[in-house]
Design an enzyme around this catalytic site. Structure first.
Site, PDB file in Angstrom:
ATOM      1  N   CYS A  43      15.962   3.124   0.587  1.00  0.00           N
ATOM      2  CA  CYS A  43      14.506   3.313   0.684  1.00  0.00           C
ATOM      3  C   CYS A  43      14.012   4.355  -0.313  1.00  0.00           C
ATOM      4  CB  CYS A  43      14.147   3.717   2.115  1.00  0.00           C
ATOM      5  SG  CYS A  43      12.426   4.167   2.293  1.00  0.00           S
ATOM      6  N   CYS A  48      11.886   1.159  -1.108  1.00  0.00           N
ATOM      7  CA  CYS A  48      10.471   1.299  -0.756  1.00  0.00           C
ATOM      8  C   CYS A  48       9.703   2.313  -1.603  1.00  0.00           C
ATOM      9  CB  CYS A  48      10.311   1.750   0.704  1.00  0.00           C
ATOM     10  SG  CYS A  48      11.662   1.340   1.799  1.00  0.00           S
ATOM     11  N   LYS A  51       9.527   1.711  -5.448  1.00  0.00           N
ATOM     12  CA  LYS A  51       8.786   0.452  -5.593  1.00  0.00           C
ATOM     13  C   LYS A  51       7.294   0.666  -5.379  1.00  0.00           C
ATOM     14  CE  LYS A  51       7.934  -1.949  -2.168  1.00  0.00           C
ATOM     15  NZ  LYS A  51       8.277  -2.635  -0.926  1.00  0.00           N
ATOM     16  N   TYR A 179      10.232 -11.228  -0.656  1.00  0.00           N
ATOM     17  CA  TYR A 179       9.427 -10.028  -0.840  1.00  0.00           C
ATOM     18  C   TYR A 179       9.667  -9.372  -2.205  1.00  0.00           C
ATOM     19  CZ  TYR A 179       8.909  -8.747   4.236  1.00  0.00           C
ATOM     20  OH  TYR A 179       8.601  -8.669   5.564  1.00  0.00           O
ATOM     21  N   GLU A 183       7.055  -8.882  -5.197  1.00  0.00           N
ATOM     22  CA  GLU A 183       6.539  -7.532  -5.459  1.00  0.00           C
ATOM     23  C   GLU A 183       6.778  -7.128  -6.918  1.00  0.00           C
ATOM     24  OE1 GLU A 183       6.907  -5.595  -0.995  1.00  0.00           O
ATOM     25  OE2 GLU A 183       8.553  -5.271  -2.384  1.00  0.00           O
ATOM     26  N   HIS A 437     -18.772  -0.903   9.557  1.00  0.00           N
ATOM     27  CA  HIS A 437     -19.457  -1.609   8.489  1.00  0.00           C
ATOM     28  C   HIS A 437     -19.892  -0.681   7.371  1.00  0.00           C
ATOM     29  CE1 HIS A 437     -21.769  -4.899   6.810  1.00  0.00           C
ATOM     30  NE2 HIS A 437     -22.782  -4.065   6.653  1.00  0.00           N
ATOM     31  N   GLU A 442     -13.397  -4.937   9.251  1.00  0.00           N
ATOM     32  CA  GLU A 442     -14.320  -5.351  10.330  1.00  0.00           C
ATOM     33  C   GLU A 442     -14.248  -6.856  10.591  1.00  0.00           C
ATOM     34  OE1 GLU A 442     -18.647  -5.207   9.624  1.00  0.00           O
ATOM     35  OE2 GLU A 442     -18.235  -5.028   7.486  1.00  0.00           O
TER      36      GLU A 442
END
Ligand SMILES: Cc1cc2nc3c(=O)[nH]c(=O)nc-3n(C[C@H](O)[C@H](O)[C@H](O)COP(=O)(O)OP(=O)(O)OC[C@H]3O[C@@H](n4cnc5c(N)ncnc54)[C@H](O)[C@@H]3O)c2cc1C
Length: 473
Positions: A43, A48, A51, A179, A183, A437, A442
């Site tokens: 990681c 992670c 990356k 993935y 990516e 908003h 939303e």
């Protein structure tokens, strides 16, 4: 007086191993951790974190382009790869030091070396062969990328090397549809590299919701990433300046770099697990029960080496549960359902719960709420990019069973939605929540139009969740 040097010996100083070591030491256990490369594991060092830093770097191009519609002049921007690499390396080193410091300050001993087993309680440390005995062993050795066995495979890089390329190539061919492939396609494209992605399946991101797969593929095409599905690589030949790649249909491509993102395998080879009697699965993963206990009573395994759900937070939680259960007398197990996950493509995907193709097999009456729209920001930027947001609702109980999003900040938005799903939120709860908003998020509380899923008979066997970072999918 104990016969052991340590109560717990952890092999691997990555996400799962470090968490387990720190928690066990906190309960007063004597703990040692062996790390053969760098603390922090996949990681931090080559997963992670670097990356995501690369993803950030790659998205500035969009920001500069979008800014013009808002009155900014951004001409003259340029990108410098060595600067990104140096800054990334500095940050990774900082994190690595923190990981090591945390282990030491918890009171654990660190061995900067490879460790293997000679029996169920004995670890041998390279290079001098020193033997250390422990009452409990935790294997947290992670996994590694694998390359397909084709002529010239040695010329290709994997994600490991992608973080250290001396120069940014002018063109790259990425092989894979999971993935990591997707990516890195976004990263290289964003940095101005001519990017081709070759995948043998008919659509990228197998296992994900179809609308996310279709939506992302459409956005990748718009970005002129050359996505070739139903295609596979046959060989790579080095020519004087770059590589000639031949695909199985006989066509060829000239590229400066070839990257395989074609799968990862658990790090179990030559670990001495056979000597200790630890049983492995078909893909070399350590077979464990819900408590992460292997077939040998005092040997446990967590994280990618068990190939359950290959994600950092999962490895951390498995390590924590192990330490609480074995050393803190607080038994709990990790729930591998409802794990939120993201694909940091551009645009990104955030998802929690079931994709439509699985949900409609599990739930006899499934309602689908979906929106596809161009965000407010792009009314002025002029960018032709669409957001897709989707909720899947069990029509009998009104419970939300799947939440999927393709678009900016999808990871951030879906992390929050995961709390609601975890708490068993219904569509009525989503509807009763006041909209914030103007925001993209939303839309999740204002979705009104439902579409029933096509009826399918309920599945006979429990369906397996897609694994985390299964690049082959
Ligand atoms: C390119 C890439 C991107 C990723 N992105 C994400 C993401 O965005 N989000 C996410 O959640 N997950 C992501 N992952 C997955 C994530 O990195 C892993 O799931 C996680 O690191 C697994 O942790 P672990 O503790 O099981 O193993 P690791 O973190 O891999 O740690 C294992 C450690 O054991 C050491 N080791 C191995 N054998 C020995 C031995 N015999 N003796 C001593 N030490 C040994 C290794 O050097 C390594 O440091 C990504 C992975 C990759 C490859």
């Amino acid at each position: 007086m104990s016969d052991y040097d340590f109560d717990l010996f952890v092999i691997g100083g990555g996400s799962g191993g470090v968490r387990a070591a720190r928690i066990a030491a906190g309960y007063g256990a004597t703990v040692a951790v062996a790390e053969e490369y760098r603390f922090g594991g996949t990681c931090v060092i080559r997963g992670c974190v670097p990356k995501k830093l690369f993803v950030y770097a790659s998205r500035f191009r969009d920001d500069f382009e979008d800014a013009e519609g808002y009155g900014w002049t951004t001409k003259g921007t340029r990108f410098d790869w060595p600067t990104l690499l140096a800054n990334k390396d500095r940050e990774i080193k900082r994190l690595e030091d923190i990981y090591r410091r945390n282990v030491l300050s918890a009171g654990a001993k660190v061995f900067d070396t490879r460790a293997t087993l000679v029996d169920a309680n004995t670890v041998v440390l390279a290079p001098d062969g020193r033997k250390v005995k422990a009452g409990t062993i935790l294997v947290a050795t992670g996994g590694h990328p694998v390359k397909p066995d084709i002529p010239g495979a040695e010329h290709a890089i994997t994600s490991n090397e992608a973080f250290h390329l001396k120069e940014l190539p002018a063109s790259i061919l990425i092989v894979g549809g999971g993935y990591i492939a997707v990516e890195f396609a976004g990263i290289f494209d964003g940095l101005g590299v001519e990017t081709t992605l070759v995948y043998r399946g008919e659509k990228i991101l197998r296992g994900f919701d179809e609308d996310m797969r279709d939506g992302l593929m459409a956005e990748m095409f718009k970005r002129e990433i050359d996505v070739r599905v139903n295609a596979d690589i046959a060989s790579i030949e080095k020519s004087w300046s770059d590589y000639t790649v031949t695909l199985k249909d006989g066509s060829t491509l000239e590229v400066e770099c070839v990257m395989f993102a074609t799968g990862r395998s658990p790090n179990t080879a030559n670990l001495g697990l056979d000597k200790a009697g630890v049983k492995l699965g078909e893909d070399g993963e350590i077979l464990v029960d819900a408590d992460s206990r292997s077939s040998v009573g005092n040997i446990y395994a967590v994280g990618d080496v068990t190939d359950r759900v290959n994600l950092t937070p999962v490895a951390i939680r498995e390590g924590h549960a192990f330490a609480d259960t074995v050393f803190g007398r607080k038994r709990w197990t990790v729930d591998h359902e409802l794990i939120p996950t993201a694909v940091f493509s551009t645009p990104e995907i955030g998802t929690v719960g079931l994709p439509e193709h699985i949900a409609c097999e599990r739930y006899p009456k499934l309602d689908i709420y979906k929106a596809r729209f161009r965000p407010l920001k792009h009314t002025l930027s002029g960018r032709d990019e669409f957001i897709v947001m989707k909720l899947l609702v069990d029509g009998l109980t009104d419970k939300v069973v799947g939440c999927h999003m393709l678009g900016p900040d999808a990871a951030e938005i879906v992390q929050m939605a995961a709390i609601a799903l975890r708490m068993g939120a219904t569509k009525a709860d989503f509807d009763a929540t006041m909209a914030l908003h103007p925001s993209i998020a939303e839309e999740f509380v204002t979705l009104r139009e439902k579409r029933p899923a096509p009826q399918k008979p309920p599945a006979k066997t429990p369906l397996q969740r897609k694994k985390g970072y299964d690049e082959t999918s």
